[in-house]
Enzyme design. Structure first.
Site, mmCIF file in Angstrom:
data_model
loop_
_atom_site.group_PDB
_atom_site.id
_atom_site.type_symbol
_atom_site.label_atom_id
_atom_site.label_comp_id
_atom_site.label_asym_id
_atom_site.label_seq_id
_atom_site.Cartn_x
_atom_site.Cartn_y
_atom_site.Cartn_z
ATOM 1 N N TYR A 145 0.884 -0.032 -5.182
ATOM 2 C CA TYR A 145 1.457 0.242 -3.866
ATOM 3 C C TYR A 145 2.729 1.064 -4.027
ATOM 4 C CZ TYR A 145 -1.468 -2.968 -1.116
ATOM 5 O OH TYR A 145 -2.513 -3.576 -0.468
ATOM 6 N N ARG B 77 -7.340 -5.942 1.260
ATOM 7 C CA ARG B 77 -6.986 -5.758 2.661
ATOM 8 C C ARG B 77 -5.571 -5.205 2.799
ATOM 9 N NH1 ARG B 77 -8.205 -11.761 4.709
ATOM 10 N NH2 ARG B 77 -7.318 -12.172 2.644
ATOM 11 N N ARG C 63 6.030 -5.974 0.943
ATOM 12 C CA ARG C 63 7.032 -5.733 1.975
ATOM 13 C C ARG C 63 8.219 -6.691 1.832
ATOM 14 N NH1 ARG C 63 3.538 -6.322 7.168
ATOM 15 N NH2 ARG C 63 5.607 -6.275 8.145
ATOM 16 N N ASP D 69 -2.533 -4.695 5.876
ATOM 17 C CA ASP D 69 -2.181 -5.239 7.179
ATOM 18 C C ASP D 69 -2.048 -4.149 8.233
ATOM 19 O OD1 ASP D 69 -2.047 -7.817 6.109
ATOM 20 O OD2 ASP D 69 0.070 -7.584 5.561
#
Length: 264
Positions: free
Chosen positions: A117, A56, A210, A58
């Protein structure tokens, strides 16, 4: 039933994340990437088809190489033709980039061995219009690449990532196996430097990338000692870490299936 694997790119700005969010009260469902692709799958198949993502993302987070599989009852469509067929029904901020048939027991989530990422940061005083939706703008900051990579050296191997777990994360374990984490400079189309943080792991906690990014940038801006990140990691305490960087600059860059399968 044929098992089809899709590679999906999307601009996450106007989505409420990847995962379908049906309104249980009967109202309008939130707009999600999974939801949009499943609508397109239903139009192609004339029946509901469930999509299984590798993970998933965000709200506001983008995807360059998200992976997802579905089971198709149609035997006559060559797998690669799903690219054109689905894109015909999808909005412009979601694109199917590739499609191929995979073994019946293949799972985009369970078969994945790592996720990559990339987080993009603009440090120039003037940010080009095409970067505003896809970078974190940190003004009055000159990154020290060597120091940032020294901080990131501790992010290797099997680690307790509790210091970077967001409140409300429902993971059974905060341990994750990180294969690599490093910074590099990439030029944008105007020739200006973008600072890029890349991290690869078997999986991630909620908002973990993050929080890592925000923490590392804060350490560099404050000229913290080289062991500062290691001390935060060893503290296993979210209050010791820095701010959570905004979703704007984060991209799910690649899903790998050819590595070592580790715990979820």
């Amino acid at each position: 039933m044929r098992n089809i694997l899709l590679t999906i790119s999307y601009d996450g700005t106007d989505f409420c994340g990847w995962q379908r969010q049906d309104d249980v009260k009967g109202g309008e469902a939130e707009r999600t990437v999974q939801g949009e692709v499943e609508k397109a799958l239903e139009k192609v198949h004339k029946q509901k088809v469930q999509l299984y993502g590798s993970g998933r993302t965000d709200s506001g987070v983008h995807g360059l190489g998200q992976a997802a599989n579905f089971y198709s009852p149609i035997e006559t469509i060559p797998a690669e033709n799903y690219v054109r067929a689905l894109n015909a029904f999808l909005p412009q901020d979601v694109r199917i980039m590739a499609a191929k048939e995979v073994p019946e027991d293949f799972s985009a989530r369970k078969s994945a061995t790592s996720r990559v990422y990339r987080y993009f940061i603009s440090t120039d005083d003037i940010i080009s219009a095409n970067n505003t939706r896809y970078t974190w703008c940190v003004k009055n900051y000159t990154p020290n690449l060597d120091r940032l990579n020294k901080y990131a050296e501790c992010l290797r191997g099997e680690l307790d990532c509790s210091s970077f777990a967001a409140s409300g994360d429902d993971s059974v374990s905060n341990f994750r196996y990180i294969d690599d984490a490093h910074f590099f400079i990439q030029k944008d189309i105007w020739g200006k430097d973008l600072l890029v943080f890349q991290i690869e792991a078997n999986a991630f906690l909620w908002k973990m990338v993050r929080t890592l990014t925000g923490t590392l940038i804060n350490l560099d801006k404050s000229n913290a000692p080289e062991d500062a990140m290691l001390k935060i990691l060893e503290a296993k305490d979210r209050t010791k870490a820095g701010v959570t960087a905004p979703p704007t600059g984060l991209f799910l860059y690649e899903i790998k299936f050819d590595g070592i399968r580790r715990h979820v």
